[in-house]
Write a protein that holds these residues in place. Sequence first.
Motif, PDB file in Angstrom:
ATOM      1  N   VAL A  97       0.839  -1.201   0.000  1.00 33.87           N
ATOM      2  CA  VAL A  97       0.000   0.000   0.000  1.00 33.87           C
ATOM      3  C   VAL A  97       0.876   1.254   0.000  1.00 33.87           C
ATOM      4  O   VAL A  97       0.678   2.168  -0.808  1.00 33.87           O
ATOM      5  N   ALA A  98       1.835   1.305   0.922  1.00 33.93           N
ATOM      6  CA  ALA A  98       2.691   2.485   1.024  1.00 33.93           C
ATOM      7  C   ALA A  98       3.488   2.708  -0.262  1.00 33.93           C
ATOM      8  O   ALA A  98       3.640   3.847  -0.728  1.00 33.93           O
ATOM      9  N   ASP A  99       3.980   1.630  -0.854  1.00 36.66           N
ATOM     10  CA  ASP A  99       4.758   1.741  -2.088  1.00 36.66           C
ATOM     11  C   ASP A  99       3.895   2.280  -3.226  1.00 36.66           C
ATOM     12  O   ASP A  99       4.326   3.152  -3.997  1.00 36.66           O
ATOM     13  N   ARG A 100       2.667   1.792  -3.325  1.00 32.51           N
ATOM     14  CA  ARG A 100       1.772   2.294  -4.381  1.00 32.51           C
ATOM     15  C   ARG A 100       1.446   3.765  -4.176  1.00 32.51           C
ATOM     16  O   ARG A 100       1.335   4.526  -5.153  1.00 32.51           O
ATOM     17  N   CYS A 101       1.275   4.182  -2.919  1.00 37.81           N
ATOM     18  CA  CYS A 101       0.968   5.585  -2.650  1.00 37.81           C
ATOM     19  C   CYS A 101       2.104   6.481  -3.131  1.00 37.81           C
ATOM     20  O   CYS A 101       1.865   7.530  -3.748  1.00 37.81           O
ATOM     21  N   VAL A 102       3.337   6.085  -2.856  1.00 32.61           N
ATOM     22  CA  VAL A 102       4.491   6.841  -3.343  1.00 32.61           C
ATOM     23  C   VAL A 102       4.470   6.893  -4.863  1.00 32.61           C
ATOM     24  O   VAL A 102       4.679   7.947  -5.485  1.00 32.61           O
ATOM     25  N   GLN A 103       4.192   5.761  -5.496  1.00 31.81           N
ATOM     26  CA  GLN A 103       4.221   5.677  -6.953  1.00 31.81           C
ATOM     27  C   GLN A 103       3.134   6.542  -7.585  1.00 31.81           C
ATOM     28  O   GLN A 103       3.380   7.238  -8.576  1.00 31.81           O
ATOM     29  N   VAL A 104       1.948   6.510  -7.008  1.00 31.14           N
ATOM     30  CA  VAL A 104       0.836   7.311  -7.534  1.00 31.14           C
ATOM     31  C   VAL A 104       1.182   8.796  -7.498  1.00 31.14           C
ATOM     32  O   VAL A 104       0.858   9.558  -8.416  1.00 31.14           O
ATOM     33  N   MET A 105       1.874   9.224  -6.460  1.00 34.62           N
ATOM     34  CA  MET A 105       2.159  10.643  -6.269  1.00 34.62           C
ATOM     35  C   MET A 105       3.447  11.096  -6.933  1.00 34.62           C
ATOM     36  O   MET A 105       3.770  12.291  -6.922  1.00 34.62           O
ATOM     37  N   GLY A 106       4.215  10.172  -7.506  1.00 35.60           N
ATOM     38  CA  GLY A 106       5.412  10.541  -8.244  1.00 35.60           C
ATOM     39  C   GLY A 106       6.412  11.287  -7.393  1.00 35.60           C
ATOM     40  O   GLY A 106       6.720  10.896  -6.268  1.00 35.60           O
ATOM     41  N   GLY A 107       6.921  12.416  -7.909  1.00 34.72           N
ATOM     42  CA  GLY A 107       7.921  13.188  -7.187  1.00 34.72           C
ATOM     43  C   GLY A 107       7.424  13.673  -5.840  1.00 34.72           C
ATOM     44  O   GLY A 107       8.182  13.700  -4.859  1.00 34.72           O
ATOM     45  N   THR A 108       6.170  14.041  -5.774  1.00 36.38           N
ATOM     46  CA  THR A 108       5.605  14.488  -4.498  1.00 36.38           C
ATOM     47  C   THR A 108       5.630  13.362  -3.475  1.00 36.38           C
ATOM     48  O   THR A 108       5.811  13.595  -2.275  1.00 36.38           O
ATOM     49  N   GLY A 109       5.491  12.131  -3.927  1.00 38.88           N
ATOM     50  CA  GLY A 109       5.457  10.988  -3.029  1.00 38.88           C
ATOM     51  C   GLY A 109       6.770  10.710  -2.333  1.00 38.88           C
ATOM     52  O   GLY A 109       6.776  10.104  -1.265  1.00 38.88           O
ATOM     53  N   VAL A 110       7.869  11.138  -2.929  1.00 40.69           N
ATOM     54  CA  VAL A 110       9.170  10.908  -2.292  1.00 40.69           C
ATOM     55  C   VAL A 110       9.676  12.152  -1.567  1.00 40.69           C
ATOM     56  O   VAL A 110      10.784  12.155  -1.027  1.00 40.69           O
ATOM     57  N   SER A 111       8.869  13.193  -1.534  1.00 41.68           N
ATOM     58  CA  SER A 111       9.250  14.424  -0.846  1.00 41.68           C
ATOM     59  C   SER A 111       8.655  14.443   0.556  1.00 41.68           C
ATOM     60  O   SER A 111       7.800  13.625   0.905  1.00 41.68           O
TER      61      SER A 111
END
Length: 390
Positions: A333-347
């Motif tokens: 779940v957490a990995d998909r959330c990061v992926q969905v949000m792209g650059g924002t997800g890793v910030s």
Amino acid sequence: MTAGKVDAAAIAARVEAFVRDVVVLYEQDPRLGAHGPSEELVAELRAKAKAASVLTPHILEGGAHLTQVETAMVLKPSGLSPLGPVAVNTMAPDEGNMYLLGKVATDEQKARFLAPLIAGQARSAFFMTEPAADGGAGSDPSMMKTVCRLDGNHWVIDGRKAFITGAQGARVGIVMAKSDAGACLFLVDLPDPAIRIERVLDTIDSSMPGGHSIVAIENLRVPADQMLGAPGEGFALAQVRLSPARLSHCMRWHGAATRAHEIATAYACKREAFGKLLVDHEGVGFMLAENLIDLQQSALMIDWCASVLDAGSLGTAESSMAKVAVSEALMRVADRCVQVMGGTGVSGDTIVEQVFREIRAFRIYDGPTEVHKWSLAKKIKRDHLKGRAT
């Protein structure tokens, strides 16, 4: 008042409202560091939780503990922010330590060591894991190198411990050491000059106050009446704590993954790319759909395991299954959330990247996935051979 007479759903609703309305506002507070929130921030949040009547919500007036099913209802919303469990006093290791002391401590030990934890006035640490470099106990506690010996009416403890969550700043310690009779558990007041923090590790997670320390224990003298149980009962007593504690981790991080999913969903429903909203792209929409499936399956596993524990029949196999299934599902779940949000997800603009880091660590803490699978495989073999024998 007993657990059976309380409205756990109402408690959970108050906890959720407090976390969403109050705690979330602190998620960018400068008092948050690499080794967790500062003591000042912890005290401020707990004062607000107490004023809102949501401090230590899983333990009732008089000391009665909610059932595990009811605890799941409360701990999941407490985890909607990484700061939530700290604020309402449901965070590890304190929550597991309170559970253990409530089950096995004497009345005198409860008054001295448990009461300040329930009141949110003190934090605690559980000293079991040892440095791998010393060949000490990690996932296999039988490798324990820390020793204790009786000297008059005191026990003397020597050894080193590693990954001790919350040791820095803790006032209550539970120390495991090996005697001639077997493993023993001791309650200790902290700080103590015989317990020295060598260093606080830099780890991938950052939600737990005090971080994770490597600790040296040298000539620690503990009065005999501060032993939990009897000599040699340490491993058995630790299991009283460890099985429910694994489940509590699942509850809290389910809340965190739920919040990350909410943030990713909101992002996908407003961000446009290639002429339409992200959510309308099949690749993104399917990831969010898979999140719902994993979250629901995790909730069912948590509730099943909690009901088994309430029935008094939870073993290490059940808690291992829950730990593996839930930690792996929430990682997806957490990995998909990061992926969905792209650059924002890793910030650091949202707590999604922190939830990813925290749940990645959760796959290791309280036993790595592979250790639990190995334990389950041994049980499968044992049960098969037993069935053939009969």
